[in-house]
Motif scaffolding. Structure first.
Motif, short mmCIF file in Angstrom:
data_model
loop_
_atom_site.label_atom_id
_atom_site.label_comp_id
_atom_site.label_asym_id
_atom_site.label_seq_id
_atom_site.Cartn_x
_atom_site.Cartn_y
_atom_site.Cartn_z
N CYS A 130 -2.00 6.97 6.37
CA CYS A 130 -2.28 5.80 5.54
C CYS A 130 -1.37 5.83 4.32
O CYS A 130 -1.29 6.84 3.62
N LEU A 131 -0.68 4.74 4.04
CA LEU A 131 0.23 4.62 2.92
C LEU A 131 -0.26 3.54 1.97
O LEU A 131 -0.49 2.40 2.38
N ALA A 132 -0.45 3.90 0.70
CA ALA A 132 -0.84 2.92 -0.32
C ALA A 132 0.41 2.52 -1.09
O ALA A 132 1.28 3.35 -1.38
N MET A 133 0.52 1.23 -1.44
CA MET A 133 1.69 0.75 -2.17
C MET A 133 1.36 -0.49 -2.97
O MET A 133 0.36 -1.16 -2.72
N ARG A 134 2.20 -0.74 -3.93
CA ARG A 134 2.18 -1.97 -4.71
C ARG A 134 3.31 -2.84 -4.22
O ARG A 134 4.42 -2.35 -4.03
N LEU A 135 3.06 -4.11 -4.00
CA LEU A 135 4.11 -5.00 -3.51
C LEU A 135 4.92 -5.52 -4.69
O LEU A 135 4.70 -6.63 -5.17
N ASP A 136 5.85 -4.69 -5.15
CA ASP A 136 6.68 -5.07 -6.29
C ASP A 136 8.15 -4.75 -6.06
O ASP A 136 8.95 -4.77 -6.99
N TYR B 12 -1.37 -1.14 13.63
CA TYR B 12 -1.82 -0.66 12.33
C TYR B 12 -2.68 -1.72 11.65
O TYR B 12 -2.65 -2.90 12.01
N VAL B 13 -3.44 -1.26 10.67
CA VAL B 13 -4.31 -2.13 9.88
C VAL B 13 -3.75 -2.17 8.45
O VAL B 13 -3.37 -1.14 7.91
N VAL B 14 -3.69 -3.37 7.90
CA VAL B 14 -3.24 -3.54 6.52
C VAL B 14 -4.44 -4.03 5.69
O VAL B 14 -5.08 -5.01 6.06
N ALA B 15 -4.73 -3.31 4.62
CA ALA B 15 -5.76 -3.74 3.66
C ALA B 15 -5.02 -4.23 2.43
O ALA B 15 -4.18 -3.51 1.86
N ILE B 16 -5.31 -5.45 2.02
CA ILE B 16 -4.60 -6.09 0.92
C ILE B 16 -5.61 -6.42 -0.17
O ILE B 16 -6.68 -6.98 0.10
N CYS B 17 -5.26 -6.08 -1.40
CA CYS B 17 -6.09 -6.43 -2.54
C CYS B 17 -5.30 -7.38 -3.42
O CYS B 17 -4.28 -7.02 -3.99
N ASP B 18 -5.77 -8.63 -3.48
CA ASP B 18 -5.12 -9.69 -4.24
C ASP B 18 -6.17 -10.43 -5.04
O ASP B 18 -6.75 -11.40 -4.55
N ALA B 19 -6.43 -9.97 -6.25
CA ALA B 19 -7.46 -10.59 -7.07
C ALA B 19 -7.16 -12.04 -7.42
O ALA B 19 -8.05 -12.81 -7.71
N SER B 20 -5.87 -12.44 -7.34
CA SER B 20 -5.52 -13.82 -7.66
C SER B 20 -5.93 -14.79 -6.57
O SER B 20 -6.01 -15.99 -6.79
N GLY B 21 -6.18 -14.28 -5.35
CA GLY B 21 -6.47 -15.16 -4.22
C GLY B 21 -7.88 -15.67 -4.16
O GLY B 21 -8.22 -16.46 -3.30
N ILE B 22 -8.75 -15.23 -5.09
CA ILE B 22 -10.15 -15.69 -5.03
C ILE B 22 -10.41 -16.75 -6.07
O ILE B 22 -9.66 -16.98 -6.97
N LEU C 76 -8.20 -7.93 5.30
CA LEU C 76 -7.79 -7.00 6.35
C LEU C 76 -7.01 -7.73 7.42
O LEU C 76 -7.37 -8.84 7.81
N VAL C 77 -5.93 -7.09 7.86
CA VAL C 77 -5.07 -7.65 8.89
C VAL C 77 -4.77 -6.56 9.90
O VAL C 77 -4.46 -5.42 9.52
N GLU C 78 -4.85 -6.88 11.19
CA GLU C 78 -4.45 -5.94 12.24
C GLU C 78 -3.11 -6.41 12.79
O GLU C 78 -2.92 -7.60 13.05
N VAL C 79 -2.18 -5.46 12.95
CA VAL C 79 -0.83 -5.80 13.40
C VAL C 79 -0.50 -5.01 14.66
O VAL C 79 -0.71 -3.80 14.73
N GLN D 168 -1.51 -2.86 -1.41
CA GLN D 168 -1.63 -2.89 0.04
C GLN D 168 -1.73 -1.46 0.55
O GLN D 168 -1.07 -0.57 0.01
N GLN D 169 -2.55 -1.25 1.57
CA GLN D 169 -2.59 0.04 2.26
C GLN D 169 -2.37 -0.21 3.74
O GLN D 169 -2.92 -1.16 4.30
#
Length: 196
Positions: free
Chosen positions: A165-171, A186-196, A116-119, A140-141
């Motif tokens: 709220c906007l959901a998107m794929r970073l592609d 705004y708040v950004v929720a990022i799902c990156d399974a590679s980062g763990i 989660l990131v707040e901007v 990302q949302q």
């Protein structure tokens, strides 16, 4: 560097980029080729001698196959991950080009694919991320808390207002802009399974 906080976050970014590059077995030249960021700029970032822009950090993240948010995490040599991070301990960074401020809300190094990131996005600000597809899929949302932002993903444009709220794929290339006369948050929720 403007203040000690900037120095601290730039050093954190420097360690994280060095660690990720080493883990992936990439030379400076190899990362430069993969990211489109010059070898000399990467070297300066890794030494903490440069204050990179959001655009440069996004290019590095794409070249390292991680989300940009993961570049603000603690290095692998830091203290053990904890599930709680207090607001006063959350890393905050200001983009020297657009003036937007991002605060990493999620606990650093916690083994989760969600970040989660707040901007805080100033009036009139614009950030254009040129990177498109990545090796890993990143979702990302964006949830607008105050104000308005416009988001362009590829050829689609979305005007977002408080509560949207906007959901998107970073592609695809991605552009954030604030056409209003007041700052947006705004708040950004990022799902990156590679980062763990």
């Amino acid at each position: 560097m403007d203040n000690p906080t900037d120095a601290g976050i730039n050093e954190r970014i420097a360690r994280r980029v060095r660690d990720l590059r080493a883990t992936r077995g990439l030379t400076l030249d190899a990362l430069a080729a993969r990211s489109g960021v010059s070898r000399s700029m990467i070297s300066m970032i890794e030494r903490g001698a440069a204050s990179p822009t959001a655009v440069v950090l996004e290019k590095l993240a794409a070249g390292l196959s991680v989300s940009m948010a993961s570049l603000f995490g603690a290095s692998s040599e830091s203290a053990p991950a904890r599930p709680l991070v207090r607001r006063a301990q959350q890393a905050q960074w200001r983009d020297p080009q657009s003036g937007y401020t991002r605060r990493s809300v999620s606990p650093p190094n916690w083994p989760s694919p969600i970040q989660l990131v707040e901007v805080d996005f100033p009036a009139g600000a614009r950030v254009a991320y040129e990177t498109g597809s990545r090796e890993n899929v990143i979702h990302q949302q964006v949830w607008v808390m105050d104000g308005r932002i416009d988001v362009e993903l590829g050829n689609e444009r979305h005007a977002l207002h408080a509560g949207d709220c906007l959901a998107m794929r970073l592609d695809q290339p991605l552009i954030f802009s604030n056409p209003g006369s007041q700052a947006a948050r705004y708040v950004v929720a990022i799902c990156d399974a590679s980062g763990i």
